[in-house]
Design an enzyme around this catalytic site. Structure first.
Site, mmCIF file in Angstrom:
data_model
loop_
_atom_site.group_PDB
_atom_site.id
_atom_site.type_symbol
_atom_site.label_atom_id
_atom_site.label_comp_id
_atom_site.label_asym_id
_atom_site.label_seq_id
_atom_site.Cartn_x
_atom_site.Cartn_y
_atom_site.Cartn_z
ATOM 1 N N ASP A 277 0.857 -1.178 0.000
ATOM 2 C CA ASP A 277 0.000 0.000 0.000
ATOM 3 C C ASP A 277 0.902 1.241 0.000
ATOM 4 O O ASP A 277 2.120 1.150 0.173
ATOM 5 C CB ASP A 277 -0.982 -0.006 1.173
HETATM 6 C C1 NOJ Z 1 -4.009 3.918 -0.111
HETATM 7 C C2 NOJ Z 1 -5.180 3.008 -0.014
HETATM 8 O O1 NOJ Z 1 -5.181 2.349 1.230
HETATM 9 C C3 NOJ Z 1 -5.245 1.962 -1.113
HETATM 10 O O2 NOJ Z 1 -6.489 1.318 -1.027
HETATM 11 C C4 NOJ Z 1 -5.050 2.590 -2.461
HETATM 12 O O3 NOJ Z 1 -5.136 1.600 -3.457
HETATM 13 C C5 NOJ Z 1 -3.711 3.291 -2.477
HETATM 14 N N1 NOJ Z 1 -3.692 4.331 -1.468
HETATM 15 C C6 NOJ Z 1 -3.377 3.903 -3.827
HETATM 16 O O4 NOJ Z 1 -4.172 4.989 -4.064
#
Ligand code: NOJ
Length: 745
Positions: A277
């Protein structure tokens, strides 16, 4: 003839596959350590409303020629330019993977996932994901970070909006459907998009509902509740998995070797990519697991995270760590191989720009067909919670309709969170939908009254005054798009701002009042909301919001949605979910020392699976094909559902099962089947559900999947509180041959 053709196809396919593998292996032999590690890095690029913020000057500073993927860049033209720069400007001409959060549509915005889950229609979810993939791939995107398959039982957590609700059975069905939708026919089809099951795992169990917070679960709950939707996504062929930001019982998910490698890779046989993430590799430092970015790289990579999003620890430190043996060369090659294979599968080595086609982009976006599907999905996502005196549907020929609440004209709110590529101006607001639906003689008056993001009460008096003169009042209340979603946890779950005061003022007029709720989570509905005679839960419905809401308000569509998540009466009851355990002192309401509260009933305001219709349905008692069976046999449960009202309607028939006595405690009931049926007035349908060992099974004390002899109670009805039941007995115990998602390594 057919056999020869088949053989020929097989031979060609395996030749192609081996040619692909050859290319990947060939590349691996040519790549430097730095180039390999570059492939394991994803650059996070800021996105703006008008597109990705790519300043050509800035590009020279971006090491995009040295990374494997970029995040947030889209648009046929933007992606082509960037791809050109990378393919032409890098030594081995390895193309980029363009990734983006396509969560509930791309330009055509569909209902938020929690809303769509209210339709209980996996085929609809598949079709919606398909269209999202068609639009996104036409804009140059190869890879989405969806579906989010986190089970969520705490509505304080803002990301409840992104998932399918509280139940692993429904959640698994929808997870698989969404994966299939994104994938389509698969490459070389240009509309096939890689998907990502996220956030692995137990992100939804964040303590206190506070985003990113610690999760600390029993192994049983992890295996029975949180893992199954991920397993379903893997079985459906999901191409990537994203670990969660949280730690689980002391181990951050980005350093969780046991779950990322032991379970996901080794036990489940997942062969796709594990993508971190955003910045989460680096976040192992504040989590208290790593001292330095170098540490984070080693920990995350060795746990099984192939690609790092945003933070740059891999690029900076993995090469040295491979050199020193802290990270194995073999594992590095395996991870790079997975990235290159994904690119090869998408056909990017032969045609790096194949997804970046302006003509296709123009032709694919916001088409009438896509909008029609958005309207259908929105209609099916609406849940009718209350309809006293059959106030709804409204006649279209009303004299004066007062529409109140700033959300009625808030186009951004129609989109909900995670819809950055959607344009509010493409959306139909609730007010516009109502104006469009009513007769030419109807006067529609709009007053904001109050808004979710302001404490201001100055508009309330005028709204109350106007209500006195209206035939019907429609109050559109709830949350703004920004009040749910990532990092949008709330400790209070009532209507924000002065909306509740507005509602009280409207109720005082005693005019027929319909509350249309727009929100991303189950709210705790105040007594004022509960006093309104009619209540529609519309969540955030996307581009076609206004039309879909009006379709239901004025009866062109009979609502059929059912809640995929429990509505609590009070924040203090949370977590509250239907599949709870009984305790030794179940709250039966007839003794003092029961598992209940002294100030609030223990029951929900609206249970899981609940939703009304403009018609009524009656259920026969369930009929069983047998009441005694061996563990290897199946039992058919037949039920007759009759439309007992005056209108045609859809009913979502739900089947729940309880294992009455077992060697470990079991939930009071578990969803084990559901079916949507369309019934004309007076029409009856016989439905049959077949239950077998997978449905009877549980994880025993050692987490071995077993069927245990004894009685089971089956419930069939229109929500999770149905008492329409029958009982059967399984006469022997046995161990299951297929391990299932929860079984130990
Ligand atoms: C953080 C989020 O938790 C995740 O779900 C997302 O795909 C990423 N950012 C990328 O934007």
């Amino acid at each position: 003839m057919l056999a020869r053709l088949l053989l020929l196809t097989l031979a060609v396919t395996s030749l192609l596959a081996s040619a692909e593998e050859d290319r990947v292996e060939q590349l691996l032999t040519q790549m430097t350590l730095e180039e390999k590690v570059g492939q394991l890095s994803q650059l996070g690029i800021q996105n703006t409303l008008s597109g990705p913020a790519i300043d050509p000057g800035e590009l020279t500073h971006f090491p995009i020629t040295q990374v494997g993927s970029v995040l947030n860049v889209y648009g046929a033209e933007h992606t082509r330019k960037m791809q050109e720069q990378v393919v032409q400007g890098s030594r081995l001409h390895i193309p980029l993977l363009f990734a983006y959060d396509v969560i509930h549509g791309f330009r055509t915005i569909f209902p938020v996932p929690l809303a769509e889950a209210s339709a209980w229609e996996p085929e609809l979810s598949r079709r919606v994901a398909r269209v999202a993939a068609i639009e996104a791939t036409a804009s140059g995107i190869h890879w989405t970070f969806a579906p989010m398959v986190d089970i969520a039982r705490d509505p304080r957590w803002g990301r409840v909006v992104e998932g399918a609700g509280e139940d692993p059975f429904l959640g698994s069905a929808l997870a698989a459907a969404r994966v299939r939708g994104f994938h389509g026919h698969g490459p070389p089809d240009l509309s096939s998009m890689m998907s990502t099951a996220k956030h692995f795992v137990a992100y939804g169990a964040a303590e206190g509902g506070r985003d990113y917070n610690v999760a600390d679960l029993s192994e049983r709950t992890l295996r029975e509740v949180y893992l199954p939707p991920f397993h379903a996504a893997v079985e459906a062929g999901v191409e990537a998995v994203m670990p969660a930001f949280n730690e689980l019982a002391g181990v951050p998910m980005h350093s969780n070797n046991a779950l990322l490698t032991g379970l996901l890779r080794n036990q489940w046989g997942f062969t796709g990519l594990v993508i971190s993430d955003f910045n989460a590799v680096w976040e192992l430092i504040p989590q208290g697991l790593a001292q330095s970015p170098a540490n984070t790289a080693q920990l995350a990579f060795n746990a099984g995270v192939d690609m790092e999003m945003a933070s740059q620890s891999y690029r900076q430190y993995l090469p040295t760590q491979v050199g020193s043996g802290q990270v194995s060369r073999q594992s590095l090659d395996d991870a790079v191989r997975r990235v290159l294979k994904a690119k090869e599968r998408l056909g990017l080595f032969d045609a790096p720009y194949r997804y970046s086609d302006e003509a296709r982009e123009k032709a694919s976006i916001l088409t009438p067909q896509h909008r029609a599907l958005a309207r259908e999905a929105a209609q099916k996502s609406i849940v009718l919670l209350k309809n006293a005196g059959s106030l709804l549907p409204l006649p279209k020929s009303l004299g004066t309709v007062l529409v109140v609440g700033s959300l009625a004209t808030d186009a951004q709110a129609t989109l909900g969170p995670w819809a950055w590529a959607g344009h509010p101006q493409d959306s139909v607001t609730v007010l516009q939908g109502i104006q469009h639906a009513v007769s030419a003689d109807t006067q529609v008056i709009y007053l904001p009254g109050a808004s979710p993001d302001s404490p201001g009460t100055q508009g309330i008096a005028a709204a109350q005054q106007a209500a006195h003169d209206a035939d019907v009042v429609i109050a559109v209340l709830g949350e703004t798009a920004d009040q749910s979603g990532e990092s949008r946890s709330r400790a209070e779950l009532g209507l924000p701002g002065a909306q509740d005061r507005l509602l009280r003022a409207l109720l005082e007029t005693r005019k027929p009042l319909i509350v249309v709720l727009m929100n991303g989570r189950p709210l705790v509905l105040s007594t004022n909301v509960q006093r309104a005679p009619a209540l529609l839960e519309t969540w955030f419905l996307g581009s076609e919001t206004g039309h879909a809401v009006a379709d239901v308000l004025f009866g062109d569509v009979n609502p059929s949605g059912k809640l995929p998540i429990t509505f609590a009466r009070s924040v203090g009851q949370i977590p509250l979910y239907y599949a709870h355990k009984n305790t030794g002192r179940p709250p039966l309401g007839d003794a003092a020392f029961e598992s209940a509260y002294i100030d609030v009933p223990w029951t929900p305001l609206y249970p899981f699976g609940f939703g009304l219709s403009y018609t009524t349905f009656a259920y026969s008692p369930p009929r069983l094909s047998t009441t005694r069976l061996a563990s290897t046999q199946t039992v058919d449960v037949e039920v007759t559902v009759t439309n007992t009202g005056q209108r045609a309607g859809d009913e979502i028939v739900q089947l729940y099962l309880r294992d009455d006595v077992a060697s470990v405690t079991r939930p009071v009931r578990l969803l084990r089947g559901f079916r949507k049926v369309h019934l004309a007035p007076g029409q009856a349908r016989h439905l049959t559900f077949t239950l077998g060992q997978e449905d009877f099974a549980l994880l025993d004390e050692r987490f071995i999947p077993v069927v245990q002899a004894g009685t089971f109670t089956v419930f069939v009805g229109g929500d999770s509180t149905t008492q329409n039941q029958a009982r059967f007995e399984v006469t022997d115990s046995r161990r299951l041959s297929t391990p299932g998602p929860g079984a130990p390594n």
